[in-house]
Write an enzyme that holds these catalytic residues in place. Structure first.
Site, PDB file in Angstrom:
ATOM      1  N   ARG A   1     -10.532 -11.570   2.491  1.00  0.00           N
ATOM      2  CA  ARG A   1     -11.472 -12.347   2.209  1.00  0.00           C
ATOM      3  C   ARG A   1     -10.807 -13.912   2.122  1.00  0.00           C
ATOM      4  NH1 ARG A   1     -12.517  -9.201  -3.164  1.00  0.00           N
ATOM      5  NH2 ARG A   1     -11.776  -7.599  -1.773  1.00  0.00           N
TER       6      ARG A   1
ATOM      7  N   LYS B   1       0.855  -1.041   0.057  1.00  0.00           N
ATOM      8  CA  LYS B   1       0.116  -0.133   0.105  1.00  0.00           C
ATOM      9  C   LYS B   1       0.916   1.229   0.057  1.00  0.00           C
ATOM     10  CE  LYS B   1      -3.756  -1.765   2.962  1.00  0.00           C
ATOM     11  NZ  LYS B   1      -5.073  -1.631   2.017  1.00  0.00           N
TER      12      LYS B   1
HETATM   13  N1  BES Z   1      -8.097  -3.639   4.745  1.00  0.00           N
HETATM   14  C1  BES Z   1      -8.194  -3.394   3.596  1.00  0.00           C
HETATM   15  C2  BES Z   1      -9.633  -2.686   3.286  1.00  0.00           C
HETATM   16  C3  BES Z   1      -9.498  -1.197   3.820  1.00  0.00           C
HETATM   17  C4  BES Z   1      -8.795  -0.359   3.149  1.00  0.00           C
HETATM   18  C5  BES Z   1     -10.457  -1.098   4.683  1.00  0.00           C
HETATM   19  C6  BES Z   1      -9.048   0.981   3.688  1.00  0.00           C
HETATM   20  C7  BES Z   1     -10.639   0.518   5.084  1.00  0.00           C
HETATM   21  C8  BES Z   1     -10.063   1.218   4.657  1.00  0.00           C
HETATM   22  C9  BES Z   1      -8.021  -4.484   2.529  1.00  0.00           C
HETATM   23  O1  BES Z   1      -7.382  -5.667   3.167  1.00  0.00           O
HETATM   24  C10 BES Z   1      -7.746  -4.318   1.272  1.00  0.00           C
HETATM   25  O2  BES Z   1      -6.731  -3.753   0.973  1.00  0.00           O
HETATM   26  N2  BES Z   1      -8.602  -4.384   0.299  1.00  0.00           N
HETATM   27  C11 BES Z   1      -8.618  -4.013  -1.041  1.00  0.00           C
HETATM   28  C12 BES Z   1      -9.015  -5.002  -2.079  1.00  0.00           C
HETATM   29  C13 BES Z   1      -8.808  -4.880  -3.293  1.00  0.00           C
HETATM   30  C14 BES Z   1      -7.129  -5.117  -3.372  1.00  0.00           C
HETATM   31  C15 BES Z   1      -9.555  -6.200  -4.165  1.00  0.00           C
HETATM   32  C16 BES Z   1      -9.194  -2.625  -1.343  1.00  0.00           C
HETATM   33  O3  BES Z   1     -10.465  -2.330  -0.897  1.00  0.00           O
HETATM   34  O4  BES Z   1      -8.403  -1.742  -1.989  1.00  0.00           O
HETATM   35 MN    MN Z   2      -5.376  -5.419   2.264  1.00  0.00          MN
END
Ligand code: BES
Ligand code: MN
Ligand code: ZN
Length: 458
Positions: free
Chosen positions: A312, A238
């Site tokens: 997930r 990230k």
């Molecule tokens: N923990 C994050 C989701 C998240 C990000 C929740 C910011 C609240 C605030 C999750 O693990 C994630 O990174 N999800 C990705 C999924 C994508 C790569 C398909 C997302 O939401 O960008």
């Molecule tokens: Mn994530």
């Protein structure tokens, strides 16, 4: 936290009059000329959050008037944030706000995260003689626990600390607990949990925390929470701004434990299965790679299109585990997608279920306890976005489907138990402080879920 709500108190107890704007004249009529003058000078109208400390002429407070605007019990949160230190008692309150709801709102509004601050506890206390103080404390305690867990920095809230908290809760309530850790996950057939968590440093190994409670003969409720103690994104790392708040990525596990605690403390006639797959989504030479195909407990193979869609993966194994118990109801909570925030913002968590009765009951419970939730659809038109060229499915849905919160829900649905299942994509964070609602870790949905469970089973 608990001792802020009292069932008995000595010394000076200042009476508090809660009023809506419509009740202003009646409240002012009870004041002397001085008090009425003060209200006029301060432009006190009973608007939400307005407070008037009425002095008694001897330099102490004779009474407090506090405005609710047009609000309900949750407007009492701000009272806790605005009162000076001391002991108070609500002696006047609109009929439709129960003493319990007012006291709970006061307790929730008193929350602060002070673990790392050397600051004396000078918060005001509330004497609540007509409330069920024990029940209010249970709710307040559980909510504070979840918020503390979320607020605690990831160096002090790793997988082991979450395990320790789960063990303490289990011990307090006579629940059984098993924790499967590290390489043991492969042997016990939790391959996805292992794949996500294996890159973490020694001492921070992935684990599956499983708690069971209640009588064999009662209906089984499975409560599952995503416990990612820190989400770097993995090799699909990230950017800084996106990583900054990722200590909260264990919010689902914190919520699951807090809800379980409410259920156990209340002695609801259910059997509980609590699952908290707990991992650090870390980066090392051993980290899962984009393009890896991993196994799952269910036997479905998953192509890891994006290592940042880790939640997930661990939930897939937990849902499969839950299915082995044939639950009457399965609830999962997770800080699963950024897309849920784009859809509904930080204060309105989406829930997804195909069970119409459950959806209606949950919406009604959310409304009743002022713990807002909004339904999103598990729209089957987007299922194909999860198709993989090489595996049974993939964890990063195709861009054309766009609705990231929905496609995440559809991914989980492939693993969810038969029957009633609801998935909640929670933010677990309050980005904007206001009186009674500090910024930081936030607890959402579990008061609504607890009410749902009371309605459904008690
Ligand atoms: N923990 C994050 C989701 C998240 C990000 C929740 C910011 C609240 C605030 C999750 O693990 C994630 O990174 N999800 C990705 C999924 C994508 C790569 C398909 C997302 O939401 O960008
Ligand atoms: Mn994530
Ligand atoms: Zn995550």
């Amino acid at each position: 936290m608990s001792d802020l709500i009292l069932d008995a108190a000595e010394g000076v107890i200042v009476p508090v009059y809660l009023l809506r704007e419509a009740d202003l004249d009646a409240a002012l009529a009870e004041l002397g000329d001085q008090g009425r003058g003060l209200a006029a000078v301060q432009d006190f109208k009973g608007k939400a959050g307005q407070i008037l400390l009425v002095p008694d002429g001897r330099g102490t407070t004779e009474r407090v008037l506090f405005g609710l605007g047009q609000g309900r019990a949750s407007a009492v949160r701000a009272l806790a944030a605005k009162l000076p230190r001391g002991t108070y008692e609500i002696v006047r309150c609109p009929d439709d706000i129960s003493p319990d709801d007012a006291a709970l709102a006061f307790a929730l509004g008193s929350y602060r995260f002070d673990r790392y601050k050397k600051k004396p506890d000078d918060r005001p206390r509330l004497l609540a003689r007509t409330a069920n103080v024990a029940a209010v404390r249970v709710m307040a305690h559980a909510c504070a626990l979840a918020r503390d867990m979320i607020n605690t920095p990831p160096n002090d809230m790793g997988p082991l600390q979450i395990e320790t908290i789960a063990r303490e809760i289990a011990e307090q309530h006579g629940a059984g607990i098993t924790v499967i850790t590290g390489e043991g996950l492969l042997e016990a057939n939790y391959p996805a949990v292992h794949a996500v968590g294996r890159a973490a440093a020694p001492g921070r190994e992935p684990r599956m925390i499983e708690l069971t409670w209640g009588r064999e003969s009662d209906p089984l409720v499975a409560i599952i929470g995503k416990g990612v103690v820190f989400d770097t994104g993995g090799l699909d790392i990230k950017p800084s701004a996106g990583m900054r708040l990722m200590k909260k990525d264990m919010g689902g596990a914190a919520h699951a434990l807090a809800l379980a605690r409410m259920v156990m403390a209340a002695g609801l006639p259910v059997r509980l299965l609590v699952l908290a797959p707990t991992v650090e989504n870390a980066i090392s030479g051993d980290a899962m790679r984009p393009g890896d195909v991993i196994d799952s407990r269910k036997g479905l193979t998953i192509e890891v299109g994006n290592t940042d869609a880790e939640g997930r993966l661990i939930l897939a194994d937990a849902l499969t585990r839950a299915a082995e118990f044939s639950p009457d109801l399965t609830i999962d909570m997770a800080t699963l997608t950024g897309a849920a925030r784009v859809a509904l913002g930080p204060q309105l968590p989406p829930f997804m279920t195909d069970d119409e009765g459950l959806a209606a009951a949950l919406s009604a419970a959310a409304e009743a306890v002022e713990d807002p939730l909004w339904r999103l659809p598990l729209w089957k038109g987007y299922v194909e976005a999860l198709d993989s060229d090489v595996a049974d499915l993939k964890n990063d849905p195709d861009g054309w489907a766009q609705a990231g919160a929905v496609t995440a829900g559809l991914f989980l649905q492939r693993f969810a138990p038969e029957g009633a299942w609801v998935h909640l994509d929670i933010f677990a964070w309050n980005p904007r402080a206001k009186p009674g609602v500090p910024s930081g870790g936030e607890v959402m949905a579990i008061r609504a879920l607890f009410r749902l469970l009371q309605d459904r089973y008690a």
